[in-house]
Design an enzyme around this catalytic site. Structure first.
Site, short mmCIF file in Angstrom:
data_model
loop_
_atom_site.label_atom_id
_atom_site.label_comp_id
_atom_site.label_asym_id
_atom_site.label_seq_id
_atom_site.Cartn_x
_atom_site.Cartn_y
_atom_site.Cartn_z
N HIS A 25 76.75 -21.85 18.57
CA HIS A 25 77.56 -20.74 18.08
C HIS A 25 78.14 -19.93 19.25
O HIS A 25 79.29 -19.47 19.19
CB HIS A 25 76.73 -19.83 17.18
CG HIS A 25 76.51 -20.36 15.81
ND1 HIS A 25 75.70 -21.45 15.54
CD2 HIS A 25 77.00 -19.96 14.59
CE1 HIS A 25 75.69 -21.69 14.25
NE2 HIS A 25 76.47 -20.80 13.64
N HIS A 47 67.76 -18.38 18.81
CA HIS A 47 67.87 -18.78 20.20
C HIS A 47 67.21 -17.75 21.10
O HIS A 47 66.99 -16.60 20.71
CB HIS A 47 69.34 -18.94 20.61
CG HIS A 47 70.05 -20.06 19.93
ND1 HIS A 47 69.95 -21.37 20.35
CD2 HIS A 47 70.87 -20.07 18.85
CE1 HIS A 47 70.69 -22.13 19.56
NE2 HIS A 47 71.25 -21.38 18.64
#
Length: 265
Positions: free
Chosen positions: A184, A226
């Site tokens: 992303h 993440h």
């Protein structure tokens, strides 16, 4: 005469015993020596148990004396994990910002690869100008390049996602179980740079594009998807990917067959 003969016999007795002393007595005296008991020096006839210890192997010495680079990398990794856990405020419903989790997941879909690919293909099919097709064709090329590079790096590094992450992501693939880098974040940096360079936008809209990219990257850490370094490297990779796309820019001059085939469609 008797005294001289006695001295001669005594000297002869000593000289006859000196060259051939009993070896058992010699070893006994040496073992009783205080210097030998302290182990100051090894004897020539000492057994293997009295030999000096062998030096440590090279790898053991490295473990006992780690390099400065190794210590620095481990410290940075520890800081990365600690900061990522602190920022994961939307990782679960019971987190401190758990009520913001649905909004963060909606933002997650806005940076997913599938909506961007489908949207680009739709706009490309509806475009009726060569200039628009050229821009959209290169955007499609950039998105495909991004998917390929991110999947390749994830498969090579294989860094696990944070332990506090919930695997409820939108349309995941096999490599999506790995964390490094953030796809992303790469897509946000790539698309935002592409839009700012090829679309004429007002200043408020340009600011919104930059804010979208930044907030999207931050949301990856807040959702627990993440670590901080995954997002930071993702931004760097996406920024670099645009440079590759710009260098290999597709146009009707260098890729006429591709544009003619799409025009026939």
């Amino acid at each position: 005469g008797g005294g001289g003969g006695g001295r001669f016999e005594f000297q002869s007795l000593l000289s006859s015993r000196a060259p051939g002393l009993d070896p058992t007595c010699t070893r006994l005296r040496a073992s009783e020596s205080p210097v030998h008991r302290r182990g100051s020096f090894p004897l020539a006839g000492a057994g293997p148990s009295q030999a000096p210890p062998a030096p440590l192997p090279e790898e053991d010495r490295m473990d006992l004396n780690p390099s400065f680079l190794g210590i620095a990398l481990r410290s940075l990794l520890a800081i990365d994990l600690w900061l990522s856990k602190k920022l994961g405020v939307c990782a679960g419903e019971s987190s401190s910002w758990g009520s913001m989790r649905p909004l963060m997941k909606l933002l997650e879909i806005s940076g997913h690869g599938i909506p961007w690919l489908l949207g680009t293909l739709y706009c490309l099919s509806r475009s009726d100008s060569w200039a628009g097709r050229e821009v959209l064709m290169n955007l499609l090329f950039a998105l495909l390049l991004d998917l390929l590079l991110v999947a390749l790096i994830k498969g090579l590094v294989r860094r696990r996602r944070p332990a506090h992450n919930q695997m409820d992501m939108f349309v995941t693939l096999s490599v999506d179980k790995y964390s490094f880098p953030s796809g992303h974040a790469t897509r946000a940096a790539l698309v935002s740079r592409f839009i700012l360079n090829h679309l004429v936008l007002a200043i408020p809209l340009r600011v919104l594009v930059v804010l979208w990219a930044f907030i999207l990257g931050l949301s990856r850490v807040m959702l627990g998807r993440h670590n901080v370094t995954d997002v930071a490297f993702g931004f760097f990779l996406g920024y670099t990917q645009y440079s590759i796309v710009d260098y290999c820019w597709l146009s009707p001059h260098n890729a006429p067959v591709l544009f003619l085939l799409w025009n026939q469609q």
